[in-house]
Design a protein around this motif. Structure first.
Motif, PDB file in Angstrom:
ATOM      1  N   ALA A 189       0.832  -1.206   0.000  1.00  0.00           N
ATOM      2  CA  ALA A 189       0.000   0.000   0.000  1.00  0.00           C
ATOM      3  C   ALA A 189       0.866   1.256   0.000  1.00  0.00           C
ATOM      4  O   ALA A 189       0.552   2.248  -0.675  1.00  0.00           O
ATOM      5  CB  ALA A 189      -0.925  -0.009   1.210  1.00  0.00           C
ATOM      6  N   VAL A 190       1.950   1.240   0.761  1.00  0.00           N
ATOM      7  CA  VAL A 190       2.880   2.369   0.791  1.00  0.00           C
ATOM      8  C   VAL A 190       3.446   2.631  -0.604  1.00  0.00           C
ATOM      9  O   VAL A 190       3.506   3.778  -1.068  1.00  0.00           O
ATOM     10  CB  VAL A 190       4.008   2.087   1.806  1.00  0.00           C
ATOM     11  N   ALA A 191       3.865   1.564  -1.283  1.00  0.00           N
ATOM     12  CA  ALA A 191       4.416   1.713  -2.631  1.00  0.00           C
ATOM     13  C   ALA A 191       3.362   2.196  -3.621  1.00  0.00           C
ATOM     14  O   ALA A 191       3.628   3.063  -4.459  1.00  0.00           O
ATOM     15  CB  ALA A 191       5.012   0.388  -3.091  1.00  0.00           C
ATOM     16  N   ALA A 192       2.156   1.654  -3.525  1.00  0.00           N
ATOM     17  CA  ALA A 192       1.098   2.000  -4.469  1.00  0.00           C
ATOM     18  C   ALA A 192       0.668   3.457  -4.343  1.00  0.00           C
ATOM     19  O   ALA A 192       0.339   4.108  -5.344  1.00  0.00           O
ATOM     20  CB  ALA A 192      -0.104   1.079  -4.269  1.00  0.00           C
ATOM     21  N   HIS A 193       0.674   3.981  -3.105  1.00  0.00           N
ATOM     22  CA  HIS A 193       0.169   5.332  -2.870  1.00  0.00           C
ATOM     23  C   HIS A 193       1.265   6.370  -2.673  1.00  0.00           C
ATOM     24  O   HIS A 193       0.960   7.567  -2.545  1.00  0.00           O
ATOM     25  CB  HIS A 193      -0.766   5.336  -1.663  1.00  0.00           C
ATOM     26  N   GLY A 194       2.524   5.933  -2.628  1.00  0.00           N
ATOM     27  CA  GLY A 194       3.620   6.886  -2.525  1.00  0.00           C
ATOM     28  C   GLY A 194       3.672   7.629  -1.207  1.00  0.00           C
ATOM     29  O   GLY A 194       4.037   8.805  -1.162  1.00  0.00           O
ATOM     30  N   ILE A 195       3.316   6.963  -0.116  1.00  0.00           N
ATOM     31  CA  ILE A 195       3.284   7.587   1.204  1.00  0.00           C
ATOM     32  C   ILE A 195       4.293   6.890   2.119  1.00  0.00           C
ATOM     33  O   ILE A 195       4.301   5.656   2.204  1.00  0.00           O
ATOM     34  CB  ILE A 195       1.881   7.488   1.834  1.00  0.00           C
ATOM     35  N   THR A 196       5.118   7.661   2.806  1.00  0.00           N
ATOM     36  CA  THR A 196       5.967   7.102   3.854  1.00  0.00           C
ATOM     37  C   THR A 196       5.127   6.882   5.101  1.00  0.00           C
ATOM     38  O   THR A 196       4.319   7.739   5.463  1.00  0.00           O
ATOM     39  CB  THR A 196       7.141   8.047   4.165  1.00  0.00           C
ATOM     40  N   VAL A 197       5.317   5.743   5.758  1.00  0.00           N
ATOM     41  CA  VAL A 197       4.503   5.375   6.919  1.00  0.00           C
ATOM     42  C   VAL A 197       5.392   5.057   8.109  1.00  0.00           C
ATOM     43  O   VAL A 197       6.425   4.387   7.971  1.00  0.00           O
ATOM     44  CB  VAL A 197       3.596   4.165   6.581  1.00  0.00           C
ATOM     45  N   VAL A 198       4.980   5.560   9.275  1.00  0.00           N
ATOM     46  CA  VAL A 198       5.566   5.169  10.557  1.00  0.00           C
ATOM     47  C   VAL A 198       4.485   4.406  11.307  1.00  0.00           C
ATOM     48  O   VAL A 198       3.396   4.933  11.552  1.00  0.00           O
ATOM     49  CB  VAL A 198       6.020   6.399  11.365  1.00  0.00           C
ATOM     50  N   LEU A 199       4.772   3.155  11.663  1.00  0.00           N
ATOM     51  CA  LEU A 199       3.755   2.265  12.202  1.00  0.00           C
ATOM     52  C   LEU A 199       4.240   1.589  13.480  1.00  0.00           C
ATOM     53  O   LEU A 199       5.299   0.958  13.491  1.00  0.00           O
ATOM     54  CB  LEU A 199       3.402   1.199  11.153  1.00  0.00           C
ATOM     55  N   GLY A 200       3.453   1.696  14.542  1.00  0.00           N
ATOM     56  CA  GLY A 200       3.763   0.998  15.776  1.00  0.00           C
ATOM     57  C   GLY A 200       3.233  -0.423  15.744  1.00  0.00           C
ATOM     58  O   GLY A 200       2.058  -0.646  15.450  1.00  0.00           O
ATOM     59  N   ILE A 201       4.096  -1.390  16.038  1.00  0.00           N
ATOM     60  CA  ILE A 201       3.700  -2.800  16.032  1.00  0.00           C
ATOM     61  C   ILE A 201       4.213  -3.491  17.292  1.00  0.00           C
ATOM     62  O   ILE A 201       5.122  -2.997  17.965  1.00  0.00           O
ATOM     63  CB  ILE A 201       4.240  -3.555  14.797  1.00  0.00           C
ATOM     64  N   ILE A 202       3.616  -4.630  17.575  1.00  0.00           N
ATOM     65  CA  ILE A 202       4.193  -5.582  18.521  1.00  0.00           C
ATOM     66  C   ILE A 202       4.896  -6.633  17.680  1.00  0.00           C
ATOM     67  O   ILE A 202       4.258  -7.390  16.942  1.00  0.00           O
ATOM     68  CB  ILE A 202       3.105  -6.201  19.413  1.00  0.00           C
ATOM     69  N   GLU A 203       6.218  -6.634  17.783  1.00  0.00           N
ATOM     70  CA  GLU A 203       7.050  -7.473  16.924  1.00  0.00           C
ATOM     71  C   GLU A 203       7.502  -8.725  17.667  1.00  0.00           C
ATOM     72  O   GLU A 203       7.951  -8.650  18.814  1.00  0.00           O
ATOM     73  CB  GLU A 203       8.280  -6.675  16.465  1.00  0.00           C
ATOM     74  N   ARG A 204       7.396  -9.863  17.000  1.00  0.00           N
ATOM     75  CA  ARG A 204       7.901 -11.137  17.547  1.00  0.00           C
ATOM     76  C   ARG A 204       9.016 -11.624  16.631  1.00  0.00           C
ATOM     77  O   ARG A 204       8.803 -12.428  15.727  1.00  0.00           O
ATOM     78  CB  ARG A 204       6.768 -12.160  17.641  1.00  0.00           C
ATOM     79  N   PRO A 205      10.236 -11.127  16.850  1.00  0.00           N
ATOM     80  CA  PRO A 205      11.313 -11.352  15.884  1.00  0.00           C
ATOM     81  C   PRO A 205      12.017 -12.697  16.025  1.00  0.00           C
ATOM     82  O   PRO A 205      12.231 -13.191  17.132  1.00  0.00           O
ATOM     83  CB  PRO A 205      12.282 -10.207  16.171  1.00  0.00           C
ATOM     84  N   ALA A 206      12.409 -13.229  14.898  1.00  0.00           N
ATOM     85  CA  ALA A 206      13.126 -14.506  14.881  1.00  0.00           C
ATOM     86  C   ALA A 206      14.517 -14.373  15.475  1.00  0.00           C
ATOM     87  O   ALA A 206      15.039 -15.338  16.057  1.00  0.00           O
ATOM     88  CB  ALA A 206      13.210 -15.028  13.444  1.00  0.00           C
ATOM     89  N   ASP A 207      15.145 -13.191  15.355  1.00  0.00           N
ATOM     90  CA  ASP A 207      16.518 -13.058  15.839  1.00  0.00           C
ATOM     91  C   ASP A 207      16.616 -12.995  17.362  1.00  0.00           C
ATOM     92  O   ASP A 207      17.704 -12.939  17.914  1.00  0.00           O
ATOM     93  CB  ASP A 207      17.220 -11.860  15.193  1.00  0.00           C
TER      94      ASP A 207
END
Length: 319
Positions: A97-115
């Motif tokens: 969606a960011v690429a399609a609309h040309g908008i930079t996004v800052v998004l808060g997530i709860i991340e469960r990282p593999a590393d």
């Protein structure tokens, strides 16, 4: 003379409610908000802290510190299940969606990282650009108070800035915006547009937003979420208990935007679910830096310097 169009940027804060504790439903809401922002020619769009899949509001209201609580274990297991695994492609709809609309996004997530083994979660602030996709994942340096019963401490890998239009963008999660050295790490990399993401409370944004703007002589956008009892869906474990224990207004919002002279462009606004859209001009940053530039002419690196460890911490390094 500076070209007016090249000197300006249209930014927006998305004060919305997540589909609480439902990753895919909330991601769909993010994608829709990006499309809505595109209709208003927004170039930078920011979302609240922990927006996908939501903030762990149950901890405070359900005896969250009780050891070996069956209820807390059930909620935590569900939280991990609904957390974002970037490596699994969970954010791909947002990237598209960011690429399609040309908008930079800052998004808060709860991340469960593999590393980090794949079974602990971090409050992460993700920056996504139209041309490069995910360019930064900043894991909150220190969870606040009861958050430590759910989230793990992050590292300095994401303390970085990125160009967006004529500005240099930096972002921090919630109370780490109060950390002078974290702010200094971004100031020293040229930050002049700061995004602060929050779960949602006017008391958190009414003082610090203007303070950060005045200190950094930068634009500051604080973005908050809203959540009400009615947003606790049947898909959530112990839904009936949570509806009984949590207040009617769980998170009130409070999104705010300040100019580099600390004047309000958007005063802290509770309750409304909407996009707060403003146009900002880089010339205002340059004007305010005339008498104070915290990392520039007013800095004294011969006396005071900050050393930042940006190494991503991992549990195992296999060579």
């Amino acid at each position: 003379m500076t070209d007016h169009i090249a000197d300006t940027l249209r930014i927006a804060g998305a004060q919305l409610a997540p589909v609480w504790l439902h990753r895919d439903g909330t991601i769909a809401k993010v994608v829709q908000a990006i499309a809505d922002a595109a209709k208003q020619q927004v170039q930078l769009l920011a979302f609240p802290e922990a927006f996908v899949p939501g903030y762990p509001f149950w901890i405070e209201h359900t005896d969250g510190a009780r050891f070996d609580s069956v209820m807390q274990k059930t909620m935590h297991a569900h939280y991990l299940d609904q957390a974002v695994q970037i490596e699994a492609g969970h954010l791909e709809p947002v990237v598209q969606a960011v690429a399609a609309h040309g908008i930079t996004v800052v998004l808060g997530i709860i991340e469960r990282p593999a590393d980090r083994g794949g079974h602990s979660v971090f409050a992460s602030c993700v920056t996504i650009t139209p041309s490069q996709g995910i360019v930064n994942v900043h894991r909150k340096l220190m969870p606040t108070y009861e958050e430590r019963l759910s989230w793990a401490p992050g590292d300095g890998h994401g303390l970085r800035t990125f160009p967006v239009g004529p500005f240099t963008l930096g972002a921090l999660n919630c109370w780490e915006n109060w950390l002078p050295l974290a702010r200094a790490a971004l100031y020293g990399q040229g930050e002049d547009l700061h995004v602060a993401i929050w779960p949602g409370s006017v008391r958190n944004t009414e003082a610090i937003t203007r303070f950060l703007a005045r200190e950094g002589r930068s634009y500051v956008m604080s973005v908050c979420g809203v959540l009400r009892r009615e947003h606790i869906g049947d898909h959530v474990p112990h839904a009936e208990l949570l509806r009984e224990r949590l207040p009617e207004i769980i998170s009130e919002g409070g999104t705010a935007i300040a100019a580099p002279d600390a004047s309000w462009l958007v005063e802290p606004t509770p309750h409304e679910e909407r996009l707060f859209v403003v146009d900002i001009a880089h010339t205002r940053v340059r004007e305010e830096r005339q008498n104070f530039d915290v990392a520039g002419h007013y800095g004294r690196p011969d006396v005071l310097q900050l050393h930042v460890n940006t190494e991503r911490q991992a549990s195992v390094r296999i060579r």
